[in-house]
Write a protein that holds these residues in place. Structure first.
Motif, PDB file in Angstrom:
ATOM      1  N   ILE A 183       0.839  -1.194   0.000  1.00 29.57           N
ATOM      2  CA  ILE A 183       0.000   0.000   0.000  1.00 29.57           C
ATOM      3  C   ILE A 183       0.877   1.248   0.000  1.00 29.57           C
ATOM      4  CG2 ILE A 183      -1.598   1.358   1.415  1.00 29.57           C
ATOM      5  CD1 ILE A 183      -2.887  -1.265   2.264  1.00 29.57           C
ATOM      6  N   ASP A 184       1.933   1.238   0.821  1.00 28.59           N
ATOM      7  CA  ASP A 184       2.833   2.396   0.873  1.00 28.59           C
ATOM      8  C   ASP A 184       3.586   2.579  -0.438  1.00 28.59           C
ATOM      9  OD1 ASP A 184       2.051   2.997   3.409  1.00 28.59           O
ATOM     10  OD2 ASP A 184       3.711   1.993   4.404  1.00 28.59           O
ATOM     11  N   VAL A 185       3.983   1.476  -1.054  1.00 30.33           N
ATOM     12  CA  VAL A 185       4.595   1.569  -2.385  1.00 30.33           C
ATOM     13  C   VAL A 185       3.585   2.150  -3.374  1.00 30.33           C
ATOM     14  CG1 VAL A 185       5.511   0.230  -4.320  1.00 30.33           C
ATOM     15  CG2 VAL A 185       6.241  -0.294  -1.984  1.00 30.33           C
ATOM     16  N   GLY A 186       2.329   1.734  -3.219  1.00 26.05           N
ATOM     17  CA  GLY A 186       1.279   2.277  -4.073  1.00 26.05           C
ATOM     18  C   GLY A 186       1.108   3.774  -3.900  1.00 26.05           C
ATOM     19  N   PHE A 187       1.267   4.277  -2.666  1.00 20.98           N
ATOM     20  CA  PHE A 187       1.202   5.723  -2.438  1.00 20.98           C
ATOM     21  C   PHE A 187       2.249   6.450  -3.284  1.00 20.98           C
ATOM     22  CE2 PHE A 187      -0.348   5.083   2.218  1.00 20.98           C
ATOM     23  CZ  PHE A 187      -1.603   4.736   1.743  1.00 20.98           C
ATOM     24  N   VAL A 188       3.461   5.902  -3.274  1.00 25.25           N
ATOM     25  CA  VAL A 188       4.559   6.544  -4.001  1.00 25.25           C
ATOM     26  C   VAL A 188       4.281   6.515  -5.502  1.00 25.25           C
ATOM     27  CG1 VAL A 188       7.023   6.454  -4.502  1.00 25.25           C
ATOM     28  CG2 VAL A 188       6.207   5.955  -2.190  1.00 25.25           C
ATOM     29  N   ILE A 189       3.899   5.349  -6.006  1.00 22.91           N
ATOM     30  CA  ILE A 189       3.648   5.233  -7.445  1.00 22.91           C
ATOM     31  C   ILE A 189       2.456   6.091  -7.853  1.00 22.91           C
ATOM     32  CG2 ILE A 189       2.972   3.639  -9.288  1.00 22.91           C
ATOM     33  CD1 ILE A 189       4.579   1.492  -7.905  1.00 22.91           C
ATOM     34  N   GLY A 190       1.412   6.086  -7.010  1.00 21.69           N
ATOM     35  CA  GLY A 190       0.243   6.893  -7.314  1.00 21.69           C
ATOM     36  C   GLY A 190       0.548   8.382  -7.329  1.00 21.69           C
ATOM     37  N   ALA A 191       1.478   8.825  -6.508  1.00 22.51           N
ATOM     38  CA  ALA A 191       1.890  10.227  -6.535  1.00 22.51           C
ATOM     39  C   ALA A 191       2.811  10.513  -7.712  1.00 22.51           C
ATOM     40  CB  ALA A 191       2.597  10.577  -5.220  1.00 22.51           C
ATOM     41  N   TRP A 237       7.318  16.869  -4.774  1.00 23.76           N
ATOM     42  CA  TRP A 237       7.417  16.780  -3.319  1.00 23.76           C
ATOM     43  C   TRP A 237       6.360  15.856  -2.731  1.00 23.76           C
ATOM     44  CZ3 TRP A 237      10.938  17.739   0.221  1.00 23.76           C
ATOM     45  CH2 TRP A 237      12.046  18.486  -0.177  1.00 23.76           C
ATOM     46  N   SER A 238       5.258  15.683  -3.424  1.00 21.62           N
ATOM     47  CA  SER A 238       4.272  14.698  -2.983  1.00 21.62           C
ATOM     48  C   SER A 238       4.876  13.297  -3.014  1.00 21.62           C
ATOM     49  CB  SER A 238       3.032  14.750  -3.876  1.00 21.62           C
ATOM     50  OG  SER A 238       2.080  13.799  -3.468  1.00 21.62           O
ATOM     51  N   VAL A 239       5.677  13.024  -4.045  1.00 27.16           N
ATOM     52  CA  VAL A 239       6.373  11.736  -4.128  1.00 27.16           C
ATOM     53  C   VAL A 239       7.355  11.588  -2.970  1.00 27.16           C
ATOM     54  CG1 VAL A 239       7.934  10.307  -5.506  1.00 27.16           C
ATOM     55  CG2 VAL A 239       6.134  11.624  -6.640  1.00 27.16           C
ATOM     56  N   VAL A 240       8.117  12.650  -2.695  1.00 23.81           N
ATOM     57  CA  VAL A 240       9.116  12.602  -1.624  1.00 23.81           C
ATOM     58  C   VAL A 240       8.455  12.354  -0.276  1.00 23.81           C
ATOM     59  CG1 VAL A 240      10.833  13.945  -0.360  1.00 23.81           C
ATOM     60  CG2 VAL A 240      10.749  14.066  -2.861  1.00 23.81           C
ATOM     61  N   ILE A 241       7.357  13.051   0.000  1.00 26.72           N
ATOM     62  CA  ILE A 241       6.664  12.883   1.280  1.00 26.72           C
ATOM     63  C   ILE A 241       6.180  11.450   1.437  1.00 26.72           C
ATOM     64  CG2 ILE A 241       4.658  13.569   2.639  1.00 26.72           C
ATOM     65  CD1 ILE A 241       6.888  15.649   2.561  1.00 26.72           C
ATOM     66  N   LEU A 252       7.454   8.839   0.173  1.00 25.23           N
ATOM     67  CA  LEU A 252       8.610   7.956   0.368  1.00 25.23           C
ATOM     68  C   LEU A 252       8.967   7.799   1.843  1.00 25.23           C
ATOM     69  CD1 LEU A 252      10.945   9.026  -2.584  1.00 25.23           C
ATOM     70  CD2 LEU A 252      10.072   6.718  -2.169  1.00 25.23           C
ATOM     71  N   PHE A 253       8.565   8.762   2.678  1.00 26.85           N
ATOM     72  CA  PHE A 253       8.866   8.677   4.102  1.00 26.85           C
ATOM     73  C   PHE A 253       8.274   7.425   4.744  1.00 26.85           C
ATOM     74  CE2 PHE A 253       9.228  13.584   4.468  1.00 26.85           C
ATOM     75  CZ  PHE A 253      10.572  13.523   4.163  1.00 26.85           C
ATOM     76  N   TYR A 254       7.171   6.916   4.171  1.00 28.21           N
ATOM     77  CA  TYR A 254       6.525   5.744   4.762  1.00 28.21           C
ATOM     78  C   TYR A 254       7.328   4.460   4.547  1.00 28.21           C
ATOM     79  CZ  TYR A 254       2.280   8.634   5.065  1.00 28.21           C
ATOM     80  OH  TYR A 254       1.372   9.608   5.360  1.00 28.21           O
ATOM     81  N   ILE A 255       8.095   4.403   3.471  1.00 21.53           N
ATOM     82  CA  ILE A 255       8.710   3.140   3.053  1.00 21.53           C
ATOM     83  C   ILE A 255       9.702   2.579   4.078  1.00 21.53           C
ATOM     84  CG2 ILE A 255      10.028   1.980   1.255  1.00 21.53           C
ATOM     85  CD1 ILE A 255       7.217   2.805   0.426  1.00 21.53           C
TER      86      ILE A 255
END
Length: 482
Positions: free
Chosen positions: A158-166, A276-280, A282-285
């Protein structure tokens, strides 16, 4: 092991859909505001709020509805339905249009599709995650890595999905530029069809988990009174902890704008905003990946409490040193990232494991779906309450106002750790197998005919001190009784 792999890969692709509720609304709202403007005659605050609200509402409906269907119809049915709904309404969302191409009609269609799509996203929790949890105790999965594989298949993906989705809107913006923003927002939503269709056909090869075949109550009335009497305490603890975690986590995404604005000087460039949405995200990973390798060693309960207490400490540090940190944005970004990572290390990883493995197979979908739905309600309430907290602490223009949510969030993290300590039981490896055995004994002691449990023509299982033995025969008596 092959069946487990199917579940894992299915969750990977489904989690990577660029229409996940945690990130798509921000990107789409930003693009629509650039295209159609804001205020009267454009995108209003009411629209943005409604889009976010129906996203949560649809997800809750999906969690509760498919929690029941997962138990009474089947895990595979639920997963196939979830990916079918996501594929259909991702496509329809991208094609949103109003009568005579009116803006209000287009927004109304987008809102409706967002609600229906949320049902599919919510369905994945009590169907896909529950199925993955049951596969994690199959033959071929090492006992000391059962929880790790479940975490990697669910929360980490799911967290990887956040990054890809951003990242998807950013790539599309690089391709199409400022003159074709309509293509960017429609493709950002429409590309969600691709992973959903891949998952749909991938899951055609799947079978029901063996644990569901043995211990489901698909063909018999579920004794809810007995279930509630035995499991209310753990369900209450997990649900409340999930409520608190989502109440904290979703609104804290608002602080990504603090980092972005400080670094960029308030730049409105979409490349900067999306980047920066992608960077933020990435903090979850780091938190979820590192936590996955601790959860088997420490146990989900201890890991969760550790993550919550560490997150509280970091939150208090950010509250006390907010003025100094905000003047050194690199330090602020790092500390903020650590705060988010500890959240994923503990509750982000462990809530799903505890919700999936502390209840019996017969009602696992409903147990998990209810707890997850309570969490989403917490997220919805948090997004409304946190701006009020900021205002009551002095407003976003003051340091005191910006530190308010960190004080509140850190205090709630400690409360959540306390709830978990007193209400949630420790979870061992092969915990589902042991719990199903104890549940059968409990039902028998209360006069329930456990021979009716399970699916026809599956392995009949005898339980002795929590261990399974059995042989493959056709359960004709059970079928006749049903």
């Amino acid at each position: 092991m092959p069946t487990m792999s199917l579940v894992l890969v299915g969750d990977v692709f489904n989690s990577m859909s660029p229409f996940h509720p945690k990130f798509d609304c921000l990107a789409v709202n930003t693009l629509l505001e650039r295209i159609y403007g804001t205020g009267s005659g454009g995108i209003t605050t009411n629209y943005s709020t409604t889009l976010s609200s129906v996203a949560f509402a649809g997800t809750v409906v999906g969690m509760l509805t498919f929690g029941y269907l997962s138990d009474k119809v089947g895990r595979k049915f639920g997963m196939m339905s979830a990916t079918g709904i996501v594929a259909l309404f991702s496509g329809l969302s991208a094609a949103s249009s109003g009568a005579n191409h009116s803006l209000s009609g287009m927004l109304a269609m987008l809102i409706a599709c967002r609600f229906l799509l949320g049902i599919g996203v919510g369905a994945e929790y009590p169907c896909g995650s529950v199925s993955a949890s049951e596969q994690s105790e199959e033959e071929g999965i090492a006992k000391n890595s059962q929880h790790r594989w479940l975490v990697l298949a669910t929360n980490t993906m799911i967290d990887v999905g956040f990054v890809i989705g951003a990242f998807v809107p950013l790539v599309l913006y690089w391709i199409f530029g400022d003159n074709h923003l309509r293509a960017v927002w429609r493709l950002s939503l429409g590309l969600g069809v691709v992973p959903a269709i891949i998952v749909f056909f991938w899951r055609l090869r799947m079978e029901e988990p063996n644990r569901y075949k043995r211990d489901s109550m698909k063909h018999v009335r579920i004794p809810y009174r007995l279930v509630i009497k035995r499991y209310w305490r753990g369900l209450f603890g997990i649900s409340l902890a999930w409520f608190i975690y989502d109440f904290i986590t979703y609104p804290f995404g608002l602080y990504s704008s603090t980092v972005t604005n400080a670094v960029t000087g308030g730049s409105s460039s979409l490349t900067v905003v999306f980047g920066w949405s992608v960077v933020i995200n990435l903090f979850y990973i780091p938190g979820t990946v590192v936590g996955a390798f601790f959860v088997d060693r420490m146990g989900p309960k201890v890991t969760m409490i550790t993550g919550l207490l560490a997150q509280a400490v970091i939150g208090f540090i950010m509250s006390g040193l907010y003025t100094q940190l905000s003047q050194h944005i690199a330090a602020f970004a790092v500390v903020y990232g650590i705060f988010l990572s500890f959240g994923e290390f503990g509750p982000g990883n462990c809530l799903g494991v505890l919700a999936a493995k502390t209840g019996p197979t017969a009602v696992r979908g409903q147990y998990y779906g209810f707890a997850a739905a309570v969490g989403k309600i917490g997220a919805f309430i948090g997004t409304w309450v946190f701006p009020i907290i900021v205002t009551d602490f002095g407003g976003s223009s003051s340091a005191k106002g910006n530190t308010g949510p960190f004080w509140v969030g850190s205090g709630l993290a400690i409360l959540s750790a306390t709830v978990v300590y007193f209400f949630v039981k420790p979870l061992d490896h092969d915990g589902m197998k042991e719990e199903d055995a104890k549940f059968r004994e409990y039902l028998e002691a209360h006069g329930f005919d456990v021979s009716l449990m399970g699916l026809p023509e599956t392995e009949i299982v005898s339980y002795t001190e929590g261990k399974e033995t059995g042989s493959s025969v056709k359960d004709t008596d059970s079928v006749a009784n049903v």
